[in-house]
Design an enzyme around this catalytic site. Sequence first.
Site, PDB file in Angstrom:
ATOM      1  N   LYS A  90       0.843  -1.095   0.026  1.00  0.00           N
ATOM      2  CA  LYS A  90      -0.121  -0.050  -0.428  1.00  0.00           C
ATOM      3  C   LYS A  90       0.739   0.962  -0.007  1.00  0.00           C
ATOM      4  O   LYS A  90       0.423   2.237   0.111  1.00  0.00           O
ATOM      5  CB  LYS A  90      -0.761  -0.445   1.487  1.00  0.00           C
ATOM      6  N   CYS A  91       1.807   1.020  -1.012  1.00  0.00           N
ATOM      7  CA  CYS A  91       3.141   2.138  -0.916  1.00  0.00           C
ATOM      8  C   CYS A  91       2.715   3.335  -1.717  1.00  0.00           C
ATOM      9  O   CYS A  91       2.876   2.259  -3.335  1.00  0.00           O
ATOM     10  CB  CYS A  91       4.039   2.329  -0.627  1.00  0.00           C
ATOM     11  N   GLY A  92       3.224   3.765  -1.960  1.00  0.00           N
ATOM     12  CA  GLY A  92       3.182   4.869  -3.904  1.00  0.00           C
ATOM     13  C   GLY A  92       4.569   3.877  -4.455  1.00  0.00           C
ATOM     14  O   GLY A  92       4.040   4.558  -5.556  1.00  0.00           O
TER      15      GLY A  92
END
Length: 159
Positions: free
Chosen positions: A35-37
């Site tokens: 759930k990271c950029g």
Amino acid sequence: MTTLYEIDAKTIDGETRPLRDYAGKTLLVVNVASKCGFTPQYAGLEALYRKYADKGLVILGFPCNQFGAQEPRPESEIATFCSSNYGVSFPMFAKIDVNGADAHPLYKFLKRAAPGVLGSEAIKWNFTKFLVDKSGKVVKRYAPTDTPESIEKDIEAAL
């Protein structure tokens, strides 16, 4: 601990894997999160793995939830996410801490061998990468913003 090959890690399936299994291979060790950029880097990592695996490259993915709680899922869901969204076929490991008192021994080793900016050992965010040569020596540390494509020449040189 004097060498990377003295360290064991738990796979995403819960099996203990001695890192000596990767002796003689070029490694790219990455702390990852779903759930990271930077999560789309999974695609680039997988592309590198498919391109260079037969030449000795192994990418090792270590999920970490220490940065903005960006990896809250259990290992089984992480494995499914990586496989179904990015076709990840490189080895994935159980969730670990990369900083602090409970940092995994692998990350203690990597951070000592290749400190970051101004000598800081702390991992700053997900998708920090470490390139390790065939003898187990850490060659270089890369920031999360360094894409897999941007480090391909270094990987080729290490192979």
